[in-house]
Design an enzyme around this catalytic site. Structure first.
Site, PDB file in Angstrom:
ATOM      1  N   ASP A  46       8.565 -32.193  55.903  1.00 54.77           N
ATOM      2  CA  ASP A  46       8.704 -31.421  57.139  1.00 54.77           C
ATOM      3  C   ASP A  46       8.117 -32.112  58.358  1.00 54.77           C
ATOM      4  O   ASP A  46       7.430 -33.104  58.250  1.00 54.77           O
ATOM      5  CB  ASP A  46       7.937 -30.107  56.978  1.00 54.77           C
ATOM      6  CG  ASP A  46       8.726 -29.090  56.198  1.00 54.77           C
ATOM      7  OD1 ASP A  46       9.953 -29.242  56.100  1.00 54.77           O
ATOM      8  OD2 ASP A  46       8.099 -28.148  55.693  1.00 54.77           O
ATOM      9  N   LYS A  68      12.307 -30.394  62.214  1.00 58.85           N
ATOM     10  CA  LYS A  68      13.088 -30.424  63.458  1.00 58.85           C
ATOM     11  C   LYS A  68      12.358 -31.271  64.486  1.00 58.85           C
ATOM     12  O   LYS A  68      11.129 -31.333  64.521  1.00 58.85           O
ATOM     13  CB  LYS A  68      13.307 -29.018  63.985  1.00 58.85           C
ATOM     14  CG  LYS A  68      12.004 -28.270  64.204  1.00 58.85           C
ATOM     15  CD  LYS A  68      12.255 -26.871  64.677  1.00 58.85           C
ATOM     16  CE  LYS A  68      10.969 -26.043  64.519  1.00 58.85           C
ATOM     17  NZ  LYS A  68      11.110 -24.667  64.879  1.00 58.85           N
ATOM     18  N   MET A 182       2.193 -19.628  64.242  1.00 52.70           N
ATOM     19  CA  MET A 182       3.447 -19.676  65.014  1.00 52.70           C
ATOM     20  C   MET A 182       3.376 -18.724  66.200  1.00 52.70           C
ATOM     21  O   MET A 182       4.291 -17.943  66.452  1.00 52.70           O
ATOM     22  CB  MET A 182       4.640 -19.297  64.114  1.00 52.70           C
ATOM     23  CG  MET A 182       4.824 -20.246  62.953  1.00 52.70           C
ATOM     24  SD  MET A 182       6.117 -19.748  61.822  1.00 52.70           S
ATOM     25  CE  MET A 182       5.220 -18.637  60.742  1.00 52.70           C
TER      26      MET A 182
HETATM   27  N1  SAH Z   1       2.372 -23.295  55.442  1.00 50.96           N
HETATM   28  C1  SAH Z   1       1.560 -23.591  56.602  1.00 50.96           C
HETATM   29  C2  SAH Z   1       1.932 -22.753  57.795  1.00 50.96           C
HETATM   30  C3  SAH Z   1       3.341 -22.953  58.261  1.00 50.96           C
HETATM   31  S1  SAH Z   1       3.701 -22.037  59.682  1.00 50.96           S
HETATM   32  C4  SAH Z   1       0.092 -23.447  56.257  1.00 50.96           C
HETATM   33  O1  SAH Z   1      -0.249 -22.917  55.201  1.00 50.96           O
HETATM   34  O2  SAH Z   1      -0.726 -23.938  57.009  1.00 50.96           O
HETATM   35  C5  SAH Z   1       3.391 -23.221  60.947  1.00 50.96           C
HETATM   36  C6  SAH Z   1       2.225 -22.787  61.807  1.00 50.96           C
HETATM   37  O3  SAH Z   1       0.997 -23.156  61.203  1.00 50.96           O
HETATM   38  C7  SAH Z   1       2.170 -23.419  63.161  1.00 50.96           C
HETATM   39  O4  SAH Z   1       3.004 -22.745  64.078  1.00 50.96           O
HETATM   40  C8  SAH Z   1       0.710 -23.230  63.540  1.00 50.96           C
HETATM   41  O5  SAH Z   1       0.470 -21.920  63.959  1.00 50.96           O
HETATM   42  C9  SAH Z   1       0.047 -23.414  62.190  1.00 50.96           C
HETATM   43  N2  SAH Z   1      -0.457 -24.762  62.008  1.00 50.96           N
HETATM   44  C10 SAH Z   1      -0.112 -25.629  61.045  1.00 50.96           C
HETATM   45  N3  SAH Z   1      -0.821 -26.769  61.149  1.00 50.96           N
HETATM   46  C11 SAH Z   1      -1.627 -26.609  62.215  1.00 50.96           C
HETATM   47  C12 SAH Z   1      -2.600 -27.429  62.843  1.00 50.96           C
HETATM   48  N4  SAH Z   1      -2.890 -28.648  62.375  1.00 50.96           N
HETATM   49  N5  SAH Z   1      -3.257 -26.945  63.914  1.00 50.96           N
HETATM   50  C13 SAH Z   1      -2.992 -25.717  64.395  1.00 50.96           C
HETATM   51  N6  SAH Z   1      -2.080 -24.912  63.840  1.00 50.96           N
HETATM   52  C14 SAH Z   1      -1.414 -25.339  62.764  1.00 50.96           C
END
Ligand code: SAH
Length: 521
Positions: A46, A68, A182
């Site tokens: 991803d 994307k 998100m």
């Molecule tokens: N499966 C992922 C979440 C996917 S949804 C998990 O468990 O972390 C994607 C969202 O995760 C982003 O929109 C943001 O809100 C958050 N996110 C993921 N990585 C991040 C990072 N390094 N810093 C801040 N937010 C993050």
């Protein structure tokens, strides 16, 4: 009959591992996922997978990008599902690599459903979820006995019609820490929703950008002021909102960016076979490190020139020098002795009095592993210096056999020839330039965006390897930390801004990097 066919189908079927890659810092990869990254045939990944993590993917793995790009549309979920099924049916071991944890707003479940229907074997490898790790790296514990007894992870993703389906009343009653993923583009609606449902406008809240990476930033405010403060700071994605009293702790407990190299990101170029001592040292100091093996060395097998030259060298009599200019060269030399069944006694105990020279301490160490103590190691690591020193040390008429890379430095031989010594230059290995295209594109983007603080080079050939591997980039944007004059000269020729370590050692490289890039001292 039907059963037989199914069994046959099954036996050629591959398997899919749906794995979490964590929030960005490669140190937060699980041992299991890191292992699969080394062994999978195909890696489907991803947008949120960091370059530091991508750099762990070996050259041999096939990679399929399904994230994307900004402006572009995401790859539809059912297409991703179909890719997984297609690759597994080819008999491949497929690693489906997702940001954070695959089941926390990661659509991992949706991907498994089709696999299950198709009877494809799968495993799930949980990952470190950003919803806990990103606050942790910002000094925000999601629970704390003095402030909260629960935490909740909520999607802030708006529906197509622009509305949020969040039960704000219930959330406010929970009195727990609220983590909205998100949520950047819907921040205004979320904060208003909470206040309309009765939350104290003074409730602490934070927005956390790019957590666990060198670029991490945080803004701590209150639910009534966070939007404004976040906009002022220009916070961008990926980011999350954290609401709750625990946010106030960040002021006291922040730590990640306070490490000596905590907000720095380095690109390390190195020969593939070398151990990543430098990478480990820099990571321990808090840096994010992308390892891009720009060159690979390929030994010349059945090296007849070497065999013949060695026999002549041993039989000539008088004084003779074997000269080595890299640790790899030393290893390849001994491999060749074995392959060609040349007994070391034939060389070192022949008519010639054999002495050895090494370009630097690492090469001398490599010789020591074979029981040979170098007779000459110049204080300054450079081919020119080695040539000059050796010309002064060698006896008149001595034979010099140089065993090194195919396109070695041109500065070694002239001083020796001027001194009237008989020089033979034997190629032991050649260097092949290669870089994973997936990583290359990401690195090009990062250099352009100024996200890489410096690129390190440990030899002129790594400079050439790097520049040959890259596409069109503006080298003026690169700060290069180089191990010696020769290396620096090569980097300068491309217009890079150069820093040179005092000595030709990893310690000295680390020292130089700390001096130049340590934010807090
Ligand atoms: N499966 C992922 C979440 C996917 S949804 C998990 O468990 O972390 C994607 C969202 O995760 C982003 O929109 C943001 O809100 C958050 N996110 C993921 N990585 C991040 C990072 N390094 N810093 C801040 N937010 C993050």
């Amino acid at each position: 009959m039907g059963e037989m066919k199914n069994e046959k189908e099954y036996s050629v079927m591959g398997k899919v591992w749906v794995a979490g890659a964590g929030p960005g810092d490669a140190g937060l990869l699980t041992v299991r996922t890191a292992e699969l990254m080394r062994t999978a045939d195909v890696i489907v990944y991803d947008a949120l997978i960091s370059a530091e993590i991508l750099s762990h993917i070996p050259q041999t793995a096939e990679t399929i990008y399904v994230g994307k790009h900004s402006g572009n549309h995401p790859v539809p979920q059912d297409e991703i599902n179909r890719i997984l099924v297609r690759e597994a049916k080819k008999g491949k071991n497929v690693l489906r690599l997702k940001g954070g944890d695959p089941f926390v707003f990661g659509r991992g479940g949706e991907e498994l459903e089709l696999l299950a229907e198709e009877g494809i074997d799968f495993e799930v490898i949980p990952g470190v979820t950003s919803s806990v790790a990103v606050p942790a790296y910002a000094g925000i514990p999601v629970t704390h006995r003095d402030y909260t007894s629960s935490f909740h992870v909520i999607t802030g993703h708006a529906k197509k019609d622009g509305t949020l389906h969040i039960d704000f009343e219930s959330l406010v009653k929970l009195n727990g820490t609220l983590v909205f993923l998100m949520s950047l583009s819907s921040m205004g609606m979320i904060l208003k929703g909470l206040m309309d449902a009765g939350m104290d406008p003074e409730m602490p809240a934070a927005v956390l950008e790019n957590g666990t990476t060198a670029g991490q930033r945080r803004v701590v405010a209150t639910v009534s002021t966070l939007k404004e403060e976040s906009d002022r700071a220009g916070i961008g994605t990926p980011a999350m909102i954290v609401v709750g009293k625990v946010c106030t702790l960040a002021d006291k407990l922040h730590w990640a960016e306070d490490r000596p190299l905590g907000s720095r990101q380095f690109l390390l170029t190195r020969p593939r076979q070398n151990m990543s001592v430098l990478a480990d040292r820099l990571r321990r100091l808090g840096a994010q490190v992308i390892e891009m093996p720009a060159i690979r060395t390929e030994p010349i097998r059945s090296n007849e020139r070497l065999g013949t030259a060695l026999r002549e060298f041993a039989e000539a009599g008088g004084e003779g020098w074997l000269v080595f200019t890299s640790p790899i060269g030393v290893d390849v030399f001994w491999e060749q002795l074995q392959e060609q069944k040349i007994d070391v006694r034939n060389i070192f105990c022949g008519r010639t009095e054999v002495k050895t020279a090494a370009i630097g301490t690492a090469t001398a160490k490599a010789l020591l592993r074979y029981g040979i103590m170098a007779d000459l190691v110049p204080e300054v690591y450079s081919a020119g210096e080695l040539g000059t020193k050796l010309a002064r040390t060698a006896a008149e008429g001595a034979r010099i056999l140089i065993a090194r890379a195919e396109k070695g430095s041109e500065e070694l031989i002239p001083p020796l020839e001027e001194a009237g010594l008989a020089v033979e230059d034997i190629a032991l290995y050649r260097t092949v330039y290669e870089v994973n295209p997936v990583l290359r594109e990401e690195v090009e983007r990062m250099i352009d965006a100024g996200e890489i603080d410096a690129v390190t080079f440990t030899s002129a050939s790594t400079v050439h390897g790097f520049t040959e591997a890259m596409g069109e980039i503006d080298y003026g944007k690169i700060r290069a930390v180089c191990i010696g004059r020769q290396t620096a000269l090569a980097a300068e020729q491309f217009g890079m801004n150069v820093e040179i370590s005092e000595q030709a050692t990893m310690d000295s490289m680390v020292e130089k990097i700390l001096k130049t890039f340590c934010a807090n001292g």
